[in-house]
Structure formats: C-alpha cells, structure tokens
Design an enzyme around this catalytic site. Structure first.
Site, PDB file in Angstrom:
ATOM      1  N   LYS A  52       0.835  -1.204   0.000  1.00 31.62           N
ATOM      2  CA  LYS A  52       0.000   0.000   0.000  1.00 31.62           C
ATOM      3  C   LYS A  52       0.875   1.262   0.000  1.00 31.62           C
ATOM      4  O   LYS A  52       0.568   2.243  -0.673  1.00 31.62           O
ATOM      5  CB  LYS A  52      -0.933  -0.013   1.216  1.00 31.62           C
ATOM      6  CG  LYS A  52      -2.038  -1.056   1.081  1.00 31.62           C
ATOM      7  CD  LYS A  52      -2.751  -1.322   2.395  1.00 31.62           C
ATOM      8  CE  LYS A  52      -3.705  -2.511   2.243  1.00 31.62           C
ATOM      9  NZ  LYS A  52      -4.323  -2.931   3.511  1.00 31.62           N
ATOM     10  N   GLN A  96      -4.342  -1.508   9.743  1.00 28.56           N
ATOM     11  CA  GLN A  96      -4.248  -2.837   9.136  1.00 28.56           C
ATOM     12  C   GLN A  96      -4.841  -3.892  10.072  1.00 28.56           C
ATOM     13  O   GLN A  96      -4.472  -3.975  11.241  1.00 28.56           O
ATOM     14  CB  GLN A  96      -2.778  -3.157   8.820  1.00 28.56           C
ATOM     15  CG  GLN A  96      -2.571  -4.469   8.098  1.00 28.56           C
ATOM     16  CD  GLN A  96      -3.191  -4.474   6.692  1.00 28.56           C
ATOM     17  OE1 GLN A  96      -3.068  -3.515   5.941  1.00 28.56           O
ATOM     18  NE2 GLN A  96      -3.860  -5.564   6.348  1.00 28.56           N
ATOM     19  N   ASP A 119     -11.144   2.718   4.431  1.00 23.30           N
ATOM     20  CA  ASP A 119     -11.442   1.279   4.347  1.00 23.30           C
ATOM     21  C   ASP A 119     -12.951   1.027   4.287  1.00 23.30           C
ATOM     22  O   ASP A 119     -13.387  -0.072   3.940  1.00 23.30           O
ATOM     23  CB  ASP A 119     -10.878   0.557   5.577  1.00 23.30           C
ATOM     24  CG  ASP A 119      -9.588  -0.179   5.275  1.00 23.30           C
ATOM     25  OD1 ASP A 119      -9.346  -0.463   4.091  1.00 23.30           O
ATOM     26  OD2 ASP A 119      -8.848  -0.476   6.229  1.00 23.30           O
TER      27      ASP A 119
END
Ligand code: NDP
Length: 283
Positions: A52, A96, A119
């Site tokens: 990422k 994460q 997200d």
C-alpha cells in the site's frame, strides 16, 4: 469460452483516474495523505502495508507510516487515531487488520473519523451503505463492483449469491449488489446444501477463505464467478474457487492472483483521493 476478468487491467484504469484526481488536488495545493497504522509484526500484514505504501508513492499520495509493537496499550492506539483524525495533512486512515489479540477492533474502527475511514468499515459508512447513500465503500467489494461495471456485467435483476458474511467482504458485497438491483442470497458456514444454493447464482461471489472450495458442483453454466479468496498453500496463492474446474462452466471468471486482489488496493487509493477532495472542498 469464459471471459477472464483482468483485475490488473481494471485496477490500472482506476489508478489512472486516481492519478488525475491527485493532479486536480495538486493544482489546489493539496497533497492527499494516507496514514497506515500497523500494530504487531504479522508477516502478511507487513507485506500488505508495504504494498500500500508503494502504491501511494507511485500515485503521488503522501503516506504516513505508523508501526506499533503488539504490546502497545489500546489507549496509545486510540491517542494515535485521535491525532491522525485531527491532522490536516492526513485524509485517509488505514488500520491494518487483524489487530493483535487483546485489542478492541470495533472500538478502533469506530474511533476513526468517518470521513477519513478509507477502508469503509466505520459504522457510519456501513450505515450509509445500508441506506444506499454516498460514503466510503469497503475496498474489496467495491472493487468487485467496478470489475463488473468494467465488463458491462449489470447485476440488475440477476440472482447474486455471496458466500461469506464478514463485515469486510461478504456483507458489504451483498449490500452493494442489492443496491445495484440484484436479488441477493448470502451464504455462510451454516447454510444448508451450499452447492444447490450456489447453483442458482447468475453471479457467484466466493469470500470464504477456503482454498478451491467452490468446484464445478457449485456453478450454474454461464454464471459469472468472482473469487475474492486469497489462500496461501504449498502450491502458492490460490483462491476460494477451483479455477480450472470452474473455468469451462463460467461465462466470466476472476483469476487468483490478478483478479480481485489488485482491485482492493486500487480502490483504497481512489478512496483516499476522494477523501482528500471531500475534506478540502470547502477550504
Ligand atoms: P472471514 O473468515 O471473516 O469470513 C469467512 C466467511 O466464510 C464467514 O462468513 C464464514 O461463515 C464463511 N464460511 C467459512 N467456511 C464456510 C463453509 N465451509 N461454507 C460456507 N461458508 C463458509 O473472511 P473474510 O471475509 O475476511 O475473507 C474471505 C476471503 O477473502 C479470505 O480468503 C481472505 O483472504 C480474502 N480476502 C481477499 C481480499 C482481497 O483483496 N482479494 C480482501 C479481504 C479478504 P460464518 O460467518 O458462519 O463463520
């Protein structure tokens, strides 16, 4: 002959649009910023975070790397989220997952400012999805929708069967398909006669986490088969779909790797730029 849905190509197209978005922001003196928070040292998570950050660099998004030891107290993580929420240089926040055992993941997600929740996991954004209103969409299922769109596969009126009901993939996937006017069935580990239910699908989405579970027994001839699964096996990375077995039956299918995986990352970048555009609109 099945159409192979090329996630690398569709994600490259999305990335081009994202790069154009970065250019528009740059003209206004804004550099989009994504904060990536990794707690603990899970190797798979480290690899995802690394990818990422490289995506950010390539696209022109500034990434802010925050790595915390697994034994970090929850309070400290909360304080970091608060600081990132308040930081004008940060437009997207990604924590994460999974967090190490002992962390209250739901509390962490709920603490992220919804406008920076790139997200799409925050209860506000999921609630907006339920209501069919604009919000950050969860990256993987939204990526699947973009793939369908790119191959002119319109879910309207079709029977979509989603195998898996996680908050990250299965549930938002089902809602996105429903919002696109599909008739949706969601399956899980307690579904009876799963192959028979799956065989009803015009669009079958597998998000189970079990290598090659979906065989030809689960697939109606002519179905579109989307494989979200990523399973590390001795034979390498495989999906939830037994690709070789299903390929002759499907009208279109995503490979693993090179299918849904690249889409997830491309949408994360697109969501970050969209967040930066929304947050800085009135500045
Ligand atoms: P979860 O483990 O959170 O959810 C799995 C779901 O599958 C659950 O709803 C579970 O049912 C269901 N399930 C498990 N076993 C069976 C079975 N035998 N029959 C029917 N249903 C079953 O996984 P995620 O949703 O997070 O991920 C799913 C897969 O997608 C994984 O392989 C993951 O690696 C991959 N993934 C890929 C991404 C990408 O970018 N391509 C991004 C995110 C995930 P129940 O709820 O009853 O337990």
């Amino acid at each position: 002959m099945a159409t192979i849905i090329d996630g690398k190509k569709v994600s490259a197209d999305i990335e081009q649009q994202t790069v154009a978005g970065v250019a528009r922001l740059t003209e206004r003196g804004v550099t989009p910023g994504l904060a990536v928070v990794l707690v603990g040292e899970d190797p798979a998570s480290q690899s995802y975070v690394g990818m990422k950050e490289r995506d950010c660099e390539r696209i022109g998004i500034r990434s802010f790397d925050h790595r915390l030891p697994a034994e970090t107290p929850q309070e400290e993580l909360n304080e970091l989220i608060d600081r990132l929420n308040a930081d004008p240089d940060v437009h997207g926040i990604l924590v994460q997952l999974p967090l190490p055992v002992g962390f209250d993941t739901e509390a962490v997600i709920a603490r992220i400012s919804p406008e920076k929740d790139v997200d799409g996991f925050h209860p506000f954004n999921l609630g907006q999805l339920v209501r069919g209103l604009p919000a950050h969409r969860a990256c993987t299922p939204y990526g699947v929708m973009k793939m369908l769109e790119s191959y002119s596969i319109d879910p309207a009126g079709k029977h979509a069967v989603v195998v898996g009901r996680s908050t990250i993939v299965g549930k938002p996937m089902a809602l996105l398909l429903l919002n696109a006017n599909a008739t949706v069935t969601v399956c899980h580990s307690r579904t009876r006669d799963l192959p028979a239910v799956c065989r009803q699908a015009d669009i079958l989405v597998a998000a189970v986490g079990r290598a090659k579970m979906i065989t030809s027994e689960y697939v109606k001839p002519g179905a579109v088969v989307i494989d979200v699964g990523i399973n590390r096996t001795d034979a390498g990375l495989v999906g939830d779909v037994d690709y070789d077995d299903v390929l002759p039956l499907a009208s279109a299918i995503t490979p693993v790797p090179g299918g849904v995986g690249p889409m997830t990352r491309a949408i994360l970048m697109a969501n970050t730029v969209a967040a930066a555009e929304a947050i800085t609109k009135t500045e």
